[in-house]
Write a protein that holds these residues in place. Structure first.
Motif, PDB file in Angstrom:
ATOM      1  N   LEU A 201      -4.525  15.254   1.626  1.00 25.43           N
ATOM      2  CA  LEU A 201      -3.655  14.081   1.599  1.00 25.43           C
ATOM      3  C   LEU A 201      -4.287  13.041   2.512  1.00 25.43           C
ATOM      4  O   LEU A 201      -4.353  13.221   3.729  1.00 25.43           O
ATOM      5  CB  LEU A 201      -2.257  14.442   2.110  1.00 25.43           C
ATOM      6  N   ASP A 202      -4.799  11.968   1.905  1.00 22.24           N
ATOM      7  CA  ASP A 202      -5.534  10.976   2.684  1.00 22.24           C
ATOM      8  C   ASP A 202      -5.398   9.646   1.943  1.00 22.24           C
ATOM      9  O   ASP A 202      -5.677   9.577   0.739  1.00 22.24           O
ATOM     10  CB  ASP A 202      -7.008  11.416   2.766  1.00 22.24           C
ATOM     11  N   THR A 203      -4.984   8.625   2.656  1.00 15.44           N
ATOM     12  CA  THR A 203      -4.754   7.334   1.991  1.00 15.44           C
ATOM     13  C   THR A 203      -6.042   6.745   1.423  1.00 15.44           C
ATOM     14  O   THR A 203      -5.997   5.930   0.514  1.00 15.44           O
ATOM     15  CB  THR A 203      -4.115   6.331   2.968  1.00 15.44           C
ATOM     16  N   GLY A 206      -6.194   9.154  -2.035  1.00 17.61           N
ATOM     17  CA  GLY A 206      -5.096   8.947  -2.982  1.00 17.61           C
ATOM     18  C   GLY A 206      -4.653  10.177  -3.754  1.00 17.61           C
ATOM     19  O   GLY A 206      -3.770  10.091  -4.605  1.00 17.61           O
ATOM     20  N   GLN A 207      -5.243  11.339  -3.466  1.00 20.06           N
ATOM     21  CA  GLN A 207      -4.861  12.538  -4.214  1.00 20.06           C
ATOM     22  C   GLN A 207      -3.476  13.036  -3.806  1.00 20.06           C
ATOM     23  O   GLN A 207      -3.118  12.991  -2.636  1.00 20.06           O
ATOM     24  CB  GLN A 207      -5.860  13.665  -3.955  1.00 20.06           C
ATOM     25  N   SER A 208      -2.736  13.512  -4.797  1.00 15.83           N
ATOM     26  CA  SER A 208      -1.435  14.111  -4.537  1.00 15.83           C
ATOM     27  C   SER A 208      -1.505  15.621  -4.745  1.00 15.83           C
ATOM     28  O   SER A 208      -2.434  16.126  -5.373  1.00 15.83           O
ATOM     29  CB  SER A 208      -0.382  13.513  -5.477  1.00 15.83           C
TER      30      SER A 208
ATOM     31  N   ILE B  40       1.694   8.015   3.185  1.00 14.53           N
ATOM     32  CA  ILE B  40       1.681   9.277   2.447  1.00 14.53           C
ATOM     33  C   ILE B  40       3.133   9.625   2.129  1.00 14.53           C
ATOM     34  O   ILE B  40       3.999   9.557   3.015  1.00 14.53           O
ATOM     35  CB  ILE B  40       0.999  10.398   3.250  1.00 14.53           C
ATOM     36  N   PRO B  63      -0.829   8.729  -1.894  1.00 13.77           N
ATOM     37  CA  PRO B  63      -0.852  10.188  -2.084  1.00 13.77           C
ATOM     38  C   PRO B  63       0.524  10.782  -1.788  1.00 13.77           C
ATOM     39  O   PRO B  63       1.227  10.302  -0.910  1.00 13.77           O
ATOM     40  CB  PRO B  63      -1.889  10.683  -1.067  1.00 13.77           C
ATOM     41  N   VAL B  64       0.867  11.809  -2.538  1.00 12.48           N
ATOM     42  CA  VAL B  64       2.198  12.407  -2.409  1.00 12.48           C
ATOM     43  C   VAL B  64       2.069  13.920  -2.313  1.00 12.48           C
ATOM     44  O   VAL B  64       1.258  14.527  -3.021  1.00 12.48           O
ATOM     45  CB  VAL B  64       3.051  12.042  -3.652  1.00 12.48           C
TER      46      VAL B  64
END
Lengths: 385, 290
Positions: A201-203, A206-208, B40, B63-64
């Motif tokens: 999780l890293d801005t 962008g991965q969720s 986040i 990201p979520v």
């Protein structure tokens, strides 16, 4: 011992805390429970003295502790927590979630009887009943092994992106004080590289994580877990060897103790191994060819290595410090399954020894060997008084 | 008509799968755009989880982590602490949860995060029930409302979550409505300027769950505010109450009649609800020193 000049008297739990400190976790959510609490208190003491540079959280439950572990791990931190019994059972939902999310959390569990009725004694049913949650599961016999394994655990877990649970037995190991060799910080740093996951999780990425998926993708996720699980035993072996080169103490998935030429091999896990060593020595002294096969890595079960280890051995006695109602001892079940359709498999006898923490003396184990070495086995586990 | 005063930086994409006319999607758009890209998200099972979208698509740019139902606040704490450990303490960690995951099963974890004053922003989209599972009651469902699990009407009041959170003395709590988007954006900005636990509760009239027309979500939210059923206010440090709008201009009757879940109410039931709302309104005015 190589490169070590620091021997301390430590309880099993404090040995864990020392190992954790040396492994430099970045986030550690912690919740107290007897008999795990000394792990927590030693870590918070290290932290308050500035010797442990980690974010410590003290949430309201083990469920939230494991939730924070998962989230922190997915954000890219090295994560540790510890628990026992009811706490582990409360985490159950998140244990599945953690392995599904491939979060390499290292958790230490102190094996204790679950209620009801309330008790605080050594029994492995708490962790064994979590066997299908997708965690690597290891069992330790002594404070030294607990310290060594917790450091190795981070390397194994992070390499394979699988969470890893180590257990040692309440009181027999958790509170027993023994001389423990502490490795140097530089040794551990050289052994354990910093954790830098590619997916997190890293801005900036962008991965969720964890979004709803279709059947085929869920199915694929478990096949990927299976592929990672298939690599565990070799990783445990490589890591245990590397640790041996560093400290003189090597480890593998299974440990053989005096099994050469054995007519009877006793198979067990955790603190019972110490007593079995004593029984084996006594029996060998009397001229009986008896050995110990210690299961250190329980999940994934090292099936092929177990088969190789027991091929041609006439008799195996499984000692379970746990009871699965309706099916007997769990290690007994697992071993019967592991030896399926093997021509030269041993006769396997299963014993429910030490359930609820009752003492299993060396003499009792020697009697079992004498009584059952040549007996026909029953499919059911046998309660031992 | 006033223009809505909030940025639209494409943090929320069209093509999501919210019900047509859903005010939660509208609120998400305003909230995510106000927060911006350095964030986040933490999303427990809820309508938001569905709106965010199934793998491999996502309607939100940040990201979520899709968490379990009860652990949004604990998960957010873990993410925040991890970011702290990595030297990124300024990234916003925002929970986007429903009322089931907040008032009910998630309350324990939220209480604990609030007690520790974790630096997180917690947004609860309050549609007063388990609407994503087809409309059952939660502890946020109001008195008398018909739901899938209260077919004769709920027998107890809606839980007052703001008061529970105020008792934790967290730095900021606010209520919002999708009929007041500039206010929503301003409250998010204010929350963003504060370190510690911030909770924002957004009333979301659920079209199928409440039984309102597809084009009536925003109007229903406005009636909830205008009647005092869902007052807009802020609580700072658990003690400093400020009314965002300190007048009421209608009785509860029209608001209730608008919704299928209240159609069975007798005049006496409506009078009781009116009395309850009046009491709550006076209590809030008193707390706010008006």
């Amino acid at each position: 011992m190589k490169g070590e000049n620091n021997i301390r008297l430590l309880s099993g739990n404090h040995a864990v805390s020392w190992g954790v400190k040396l492994a430099r976790p970045q986030v550690a959510p912690l919740y107290p429970i007897t008999p795990q609490t000394p792990i927590l208190e030693k870590l918070t003491e290290f932290h308050s003295r500035g010797e442990l540079d980690a974010e410590l959280l003290t949430p309201e439950s083990e469920h939230s502790a494991m939730s924070a572990c998962v989230a922190a791990s997915l954000t890219g931190a090295r994560v540790f927590t510890a628990t026992s019994s009811q706490g582990l059972l409360l985490m159950h939902e998140l244990l599945h979630y953690a392995s599904g999310a491939r979060a390499p959390i290292v958790m230490f569990n102190v094996n204790r009887t679950p209620g009801s009725p309330w008790a605080f004694w050594p029994d492995q049913i708490d962790s064994l009943s979590q066997r299908d949650t997708g965690w690597i599961k290891m069992y330790s016999e002594s404070p030294q092994e607990s310290l060594d394994t917790v450091i190795q655990a981070f390397r194994i877990s992070e390499k394979l992106s699988l969470p890893l649970m180590i257990s040692h037995d309440a009181f027999y190991v958790s509170h027993a004080v023994e001389p423990v060799a502490l490795p140097q910080q530089e040794q551990v740093d050289s052994f354990l590289p910093a954790y830098k996951p590619e997916l997190r999780l890293d801005t900036s990425l962008g991965q969720s994580f964890g979004a709803p998926i279709d059947q085929a993708t869920w199915n694929r996720s478990r096949r990927e877990t299976a592929a990672a699980m298939a690599r565990v035993e070799n990783e445990v072996l490589e890591t245990g060897k590397a640790w041996g080169e560093l400290t003189g103490r090597s480890y593998a998935a299974l440990e053989h103790y005096r099994t050469e030429g054995a007519g009877v091999v006793i198979v067990t896990m955790g603190s019972m191994c110490g007593t079995v060593r004593d029984a084996v020595d006594a029996l060998r002294e009397q001229g009986s060819a008896v050995g110990l096969l210690k299961v250190r890595q329980f999940r994934p079960l090292p099936v092929q290595t177990l088969r190789n280890s027991l091929a041609g051995i006439p008799c195996a006695l499984v000692l379970d410090r746990n009871y699965s109602p309706g099916m007997g001892g769990i290690l007994h079940q697992e071993l019967k399954s592991a030896l399926f359709a093997m021509d030269d498999a041993p006769r396997v006898h299963g014993f429910l020894t030490g359930v609820g923490g009752v003492n299993v003396a060396s003499m009792k184990i020697q009697q079992l060997v004498t009584e059952y070495a040549d007996a026909e086995p029953s499919v059911d586990s046998v309660w031992v008084e | 008509m006033d223009m809505i005063d909030y940025p639209d930086g494409e943090q929320f994409s069209p093509g999501h799968v919210a019900c047509a006319g859903c005010a939660e999607a509208l609120s998400l758009r305003v909230i995510l755009n106000t927060i911006g890209p350095d964030a986040i998200g933490v999303v427990p099972p809820s309508c938001t989880a569905v709106i965010c979208g199934g793998y491999p698509l996502s309607s939100v740019s940040i990201p979520v982590q899709h968490t379990t139902l009860e652990n949004a606040a604990a998960s957010a704490s873990g993410i925040k602490r991890s970011l702290n450990a990595m030297g990124k303490p300024d990234t916003t960690v925002v929970c986007l949860a429903g009322d089931g995951g907040t008032y009910d099963i998630g309350l324990q974890a939220l209480s604990s995060a609030a007690e520790r004053n974790e630096d997180i922003l917690y947004v609860c989209f309050d549609n007063e029930g388990y609407m994503n599972t087809g409309g059952q009651k939660s502890s946020s469902t109001p008195l008398n409302a018909i739901t899938g699990s209260t077919p004769a009407g709920k027998l107890s009041r809606k839980k007052n979550l703001v008061e529970i959170l105020a008792a934790h003395r967290i730095p900021y709590i606010a209520t919002c409505s999708p009929a007041h988007l500039s206010d929503m954006s301003a409250k998010i900005k204010k929350a963003e300027s504060i370190r510690g636990t911030k909770v924002i509760i957004v009333i979301i009239p659920c079209l199928p769950g409440w039984g309102v027309a597809d084009d009536a979500a925003v109007k229903t939210a406005r009636m909830a505010v205008d009647s005092g059923v869902f007052p807009l206010y802020e609580v700072e440090d658990g003690v400093d109450y400020t009314m965002t709008i300190n007048t009421r201009n209608q009785a509860v009757n029209a608001y209730l009649k608008q919704q299928k879940r209240f159609r069975h109410l007798s005049d006496a039931d409506i009078s009781d609800i009116q009395a309850d709302v009046d009491w709550g309104w006076e209590y809030l005015l008193d707390r706010a020193g008006k």
